[in-house]
Design a protein around this motif. Structure first.
Motif, short mmCIF file in Angstrom:
data_model
loop_
_atom_site.label_atom_id
_atom_site.label_comp_id
_atom_site.label_asym_id
_atom_site.label_seq_id
_atom_site.Cartn_x
_atom_site.Cartn_y
_atom_site.Cartn_z
N PRO A 1 15.16 -7.64 -7.12
CA PRO A 1 14.52 -7.10 -8.33
C PRO A 1 13.32 -7.90 -8.82
CG PRO A 1 16.64 -8.12 -8.86
CD PRO A 1 16.55 -8.05 -7.37
N ALA A 2 13.07 -9.08 -8.25
CA ALA A 2 11.83 -9.79 -8.59
C ALA A 2 10.63 -8.91 -8.24
CB ALA A 2 11.76 -11.11 -7.84
N PHE A 3 10.83 -8.00 -7.29
CA PHE A 3 9.76 -7.10 -6.87
C PHE A 3 9.31 -6.17 -7.99
CE2 PHE A 3 8.15 -3.26 -4.66
CZ PHE A 3 7.19 -3.84 -3.86
N TYR A 4 10.19 -5.92 -8.93
CA TYR A 4 9.84 -5.00 -10.02
C TYR A 4 8.67 -5.48 -10.86
CZ TYR A 4 14.14 -2.28 -9.25
OH TYR A 4 15.12 -1.48 -8.73
N ARG A 5 8.37 -6.77 -10.81
CA ARG A 5 7.25 -7.25 -11.62
C ARG A 5 5.92 -6.67 -11.13
NH1 ARG A 5 8.59 -11.83 -8.45
NH2 ARG A 5 6.89 -12.56 -7.11
N PHE A 6 5.90 -6.15 -9.89
CA PHE A 6 4.68 -5.54 -9.37
C PHE A 6 4.54 -4.09 -9.81
CE2 PHE A 6 5.68 -8.77 -6.04
CZ PHE A 6 4.56 -9.56 -6.22
N PHE A 7 5.62 -3.47 -10.25
CA PHE A 7 5.60 -2.04 -10.54
C PHE A 7 4.52 -1.67 -11.54
CE2 PHE A 7 9.51 0.52 -9.17
CZ PHE A 7 9.57 -0.14 -7.97
N GLN A 8 4.42 -2.43 -12.62
CA GLN A 8 3.47 -2.08 -13.66
C GLN A 8 2.04 -2.33 -13.23
OE1 GLN A 8 5.80 -4.37 -16.60
NE2 GLN A 8 5.69 -2.57 -17.92
N ARG A 9 1.87 -3.14 -12.19
CA ARG A 9 0.52 -3.35 -11.64
C ARG A 9 0.13 -2.21 -10.70
NH1 ARG A 9 0.85 -9.68 -9.66
NH2 ARG A 9 1.89 -10.54 -11.51
N LEU A 10 1.12 -1.60 -10.08
CA LEU A 10 0.85 -0.58 -9.07
C LEU A 10 0.75 0.83 -9.64
CD1 LEU A 10 3.27 -1.86 -6.28
CD2 LEU A 10 0.82 -2.23 -6.46
N ALA A 11 1.40 1.06 -10.77
CA ALA A 11 1.36 2.39 -11.38
C ALA A 11 1.80 2.30 -12.84
CB ALA A 11 2.26 3.36 -10.61
N ASP A 12 1.41 3.30 -13.60
CA ASP A 12 1.78 3.35 -15.01
C ASP A 12 2.99 4.26 -15.16
OD1 ASP A 12 1.77 3.04 -17.74
OD2 ASP A 12 0.18 4.53 -18.08
N LEU A 13 4.16 3.78 -14.76
CA LEU A 13 5.38 4.58 -14.83
C LEU A 13 5.83 4.74 -16.27
CD1 LEU A 13 7.45 3.12 -11.85
CD2 LEU A 13 5.85 5.05 -11.84
N ASN A 14 6.44 5.87 -16.55
CA ASN A 14 6.96 6.15 -17.88
C ASN A 14 8.32 5.46 -18.02
OD1 ASN A 14 8.22 7.29 -20.17
ND2 ASN A 14 7.04 9.18 -19.94
N THR B 1 0.83 -1.21 0.00
CA THR B 1 0.00 0.00 0.00
C THR B 1 0.87 1.26 0.00
OG1 THR B 1 -0.15 -0.18 2.42
CG2 THR B 1 -1.99 -1.06 1.11
N ASN B 2 1.98 1.22 0.73
CA ASN B 2 2.87 2.38 0.77
C ASN B 2 3.64 2.54 -0.54
OD1 ASN B 2 2.06 2.99 3.37
ND2 ASN B 2 3.75 1.88 4.33
N VAL B 3 4.05 1.42 -1.12
CA VAL B 3 4.73 1.47 -2.41
C VAL B 3 3.79 2.05 -3.47
CG1 VAL B 3 5.81 0.12 -4.25
CG2 VAL B 3 6.26 -0.46 -1.87
N ARG B 4 2.52 1.63 -3.42
CA ARG B 4 1.55 2.15 -4.39
C ARG B 4 1.41 3.66 -4.27
NH1 ARG B 4 -2.37 -1.03 -3.36
NH2 ARG B 4 -2.31 -2.37 -5.19
N ARG B 5 1.41 4.17 -3.05
CA ARG B 5 1.30 5.63 -2.86
C ARG B 5 2.49 6.35 -3.48
NH1 ARG B 5 -0.02 7.07 3.29
NH2 ARG B 5 -0.01 9.17 2.37
N VAL B 6 3.68 5.82 -3.26
CA VAL B 6 4.88 6.47 -3.78
C VAL B 6 4.91 6.39 -5.30
CG1 VAL B 6 7.40 6.35 -3.87
CG2 VAL B 6 6.21 6.11 -1.68
N LEU B 7 4.62 5.21 -5.85
CA LEU B 7 4.64 5.07 -7.30
C LEU B 7 3.55 5.91 -7.96
CD1 LEU B 7 5.39 1.27 -7.85
CD2 LEU B 7 6.98 3.19 -7.71
N GLY B 8 2.43 6.04 -7.29
CA GLY B 8 1.36 6.90 -7.82
C GLY B 8 1.81 8.35 -7.89
#
Length: 224
Positions: A100-113, A73-80
């Motif tokens: 870095p396996a954690f990076y697979r969640f990044f695209q689910r949590l936010a639409d980073l450029n 939830t905190n990661v989602r806030r930051v990535l948002g």
């Protein structure tokens, strides 16, 4: 930490990997925040609400901890926040982790450029000697995750460098296809199993010959 970083920003602090050579954990003991003192993963909401970030250049997100140890939830806030900022400005954001396996969640949590986001992993060696100094995933797992990561801008940190097999490290890094590699020795005399300087210089030479840029951090003779 890196010459190419314009600003560090730490809305998230803390880590569970307990690396013996961690400078951030030692620094955090000086802070007034109890969670920082104990280096427990947590968020500082005020650093989101009152964030003053440059409108260009590169920002290192959370160098005082590992984002993979934080609550989703905190990661989602930051990535948002990063996602919104990227829409408005040309600022680039840099993330680094020992998982870095954690990076697979990044695209689910936010639409980073992807053009404005660099994803990095620390890979100090190809050998399992990191298990003596850290609870982080073994470097072979980090290598596989970074190799499989479908992201255009990647970075590898070989710091603090530990003794390695030259052919394997070269293959690992070139397989990952980073735009930049940072390499350096331990700065705090933690008595790590260090490679001879000649081996590190050969790795740098080989990487640069293959077209990969290398940032030289602390380079010195190995301590015994």
């Amino acid at each position: 930490m890196y010459k190419f970083v314009k600003k560090t920003w730490n809305p998230l602090v803390g880590c569970y990997y307990d690396c013996e050579y961690c400078w951030a954990r030692r620094l955090a003991k000086r802070f007034k925040c109890r969670a920082c003192n104990e280096f427990r993963p947590h968020i500082h909401p005020e650093r989101l609400n009152q964030a003053v970030l440059p409108k260009s250049g590169l920002v290192f997100v959370c160098d005082m901890g590992d984002i993979s140890c934080q609550y989703i939830t905190n990661v989602r806030r930051v990535l948002g926040f990063v996602e919104d900022f990227q829409r408005k400005y040309e600022t680039e954001f840099f993330f680094e982790t020992k998982s870095p396996a954690f990076y697979r969640f990044f695209q689910r949590l936010a639409d980073l450029n992807p053009r404005k986001t660099i994803l990095s992993a620390t890979i100090e060696t190809n050998r399992q000697i990191t298990l003596e100094f850290s609870f982080a995933p073994i470097t072979a797992e980090r290598y596989r995750s970074m190799k499989e990561l479908a992201w255009p801008r990647k970075h590898v940190s070989v710091e603090p460098v530990m003794d390695f097999d030259l052919d394997v490290m070269f293959k690992w890094i070139t397989d990952i296809e980073p735009e930049l590699v940072s390499i350096g020795y331990d700065n705090y005399n933690h008595h790590l199993p260090e490679p001879p300087l000649s081996k590190v210089l050969k790795l740098i030479e080989d990487l640069e010959a293959s077209g990969i840029k290398v940032e030289r951090k602390t380079l010195r003779e190995a301590r015994t």
